[in-house]
Design a protein around this motif. Structure first.
Motif, PDB file in Angstrom:
ATOM      1  N   SER A   1     -20.520  94.932  -2.670  1.00 47.24           N
ATOM      2  CA  SER A   1     -21.832  94.427  -3.063  1.00 47.24           C
ATOM      3  C   SER A   1     -22.781  94.364  -1.868  1.00 47.24           C
ATOM      4  O   SER A   1     -23.947  94.760  -1.966  1.00 47.24           O
TER       5      SER A   1
ATOM      6  N   ARG B   1     -27.610  99.389   1.539  1.00 48.00           N
ATOM      7  CA  ARG B   1     -27.942 100.812   1.405  1.00 48.00           C
ATOM      8  C   ARG B   1     -29.026 101.088   0.377  1.00 48.00           C
ATOM      9  O   ARG B   1     -29.928 101.870   0.621  1.00 48.00           O
ATOM     10  N   TRP B   2     -28.896 100.486  -0.802  1.00 49.80           N
ATOM     11  CA  TRP B   2     -29.710 100.925  -1.930  1.00 49.80           C
ATOM     12  C   TRP B   2     -30.618  99.858  -2.511  1.00 49.80           C
ATOM     13  O   TRP B   2     -31.658 100.172  -3.064  1.00 49.80           O
ATOM     14  N   ARG B   3     -30.193  98.607  -2.477  1.00 49.14           N
ATOM     15  CA  ARG B   3     -30.943  97.551  -3.164  1.00 49.14           C
ATOM     16  C   ARG B   3     -31.352  96.470  -2.181  1.00 49.14           C
ATOM     17  O   ARG B   3     -30.805  95.387  -2.186  1.00 49.14           O
ATOM     18  N   LEU B   4     -32.331  96.750  -1.384  1.00 48.52           N
ATOM     19  CA  LEU B   4     -32.765  95.751  -0.400  1.00 48.52           C
ATOM     20  C   LEU B   4     -33.314  94.502  -1.077  1.00 48.52           C
ATOM     21  O   LEU B   4     -33.271  93.418  -0.501  1.00 48.52           O
ATOM     22  N   ASP B   5     -33.808  94.633  -2.318  1.00 51.96           N
ATOM     23  CA  ASP B   5     -34.292  93.458  -3.035  1.00 51.96           C
ATOM     24  C   ASP B   5     -33.140  92.502  -3.369  1.00 51.96           C
ATOM     25  O   ASP B   5     -33.336  91.294  -3.467  1.00 51.96           O
ATOM     26  N   GLY B   6     -31.920  93.014  -3.549  1.00 50.91           N
ATOM     27  CA  GLY B   6     -30.757  92.169  -3.822  1.00 50.91           C
ATOM     28  C   GLY B   6     -30.176  91.534  -2.580  1.00 50.91           C
ATOM     29  O   GLY B   6     -29.369  90.601  -2.656  1.00 50.91           O
ATOM     30  N   LEU B   7     -30.590  92.016  -1.417  1.00 51.08           N
ATOM     31  CA  LEU B   7     -30.059  91.496  -0.155  1.00 51.08           C
ATOM     32  C   LEU B   7     -30.456  90.040   0.067  1.00 51.08           C
ATOM     33  O   LEU B   7     -29.669  89.253   0.579  1.00 51.08           O
ATOM     34  N   GLU B   8     -31.652  89.676  -0.344  1.00 53.18           N
ATOM     35  CA  GLU B   8     -32.121  88.299  -0.150  1.00 53.18           C
ATOM     36  C   GLU B   8     -31.208  87.298  -0.860  1.00 53.18           C
ATOM     37  O   GLU B   8     -30.872  86.252  -0.315  1.00 53.18           O
TER      38      GLU B   8
ATOM     39  N   ASN C   1     -23.776  97.922  -0.865  1.00 56.85           N
ATOM     40  CA  ASN C   1     -24.761  98.471  -1.797  1.00 56.85           C
ATOM     41  C   ASN C   1     -26.132  97.844  -1.595  1.00 56.85           C
ATOM     42  O   ASN C   1     -27.152  98.537  -1.675  1.00 56.85           O
ATOM     43  N   ALA C   2     -26.175  96.548  -1.328  1.00 54.37           N
ATOM     44  CA  ALA C   2     -27.456  95.879  -1.099  1.00 54.37           C
ATOM     45  C   ALA C   2     -28.120  96.405   0.174  1.00 54.37           C
ATOM     46  O   ALA C   2     -29.334  96.603   0.204  1.00 54.37           O
TER      47      ALA C   2
END
Length: 121
Positions: A92, A98-105, A95-96
């Motif tokens: 997870s 690499r692809w989903r910087l919005d989910g990183l927060e 993926n955050a």
């Protein structure tokens, strides 16, 4: 079969603790962070590397625990989970990043929050 002079319950409890430690080392080595492949030999550098790897392992574990509360890990036909909590969190987090910087927060906020006390509701 285990030969021991402890009581059965004590032996099971000791083995359960040992298995947890073995699983942790396995995820730090061949099944995850590949720590044994380092070419470092200087003690100070190895100590620093080990510290960083442990911090990464704890972060992946923390995220994996949180994710498993949101979406439980599927159990395979043989009765074991499809992935470990550490692998679940690592995938997870990867993926955050690499692809989903919005989910990183959301993941970073999980890392900054304390682990809940075991057994507390």
């Amino acid at each position: 079969m285990i030969a021991t002079d402890f009581r059965v319950q004590d032996t099971l409890e000791l083995y359960r603790k040992r298995w947890s430690i073995e699983s942790t080392f396995a995820s730090l080595k061949t099944r995850g962070f590949d720590l044994e492949r380092t070419g470092m030999t200087q003690p100070a550098r190895l100590e620093r590397l080990f510290g960083f790897v442990i911090l990464a392992w704890v972060a992946c574990f923390r995220i994996g625990v949180w994710l498993a509360e949101q979406r439980p890990i599927t159990v395979k036909k043989h009765g074991r989970k499809a992935v470990s909590l550490v692998r679940y969190g690592a995938e997870s987090l990867t993926n955050a990043l690499r692809w989903r910087l919005d989910g990183l927060e959301a993941l970073l906020s999980i890392l900054m929050s304390p682990f809940p006390v075991p057994g507390a509701a």
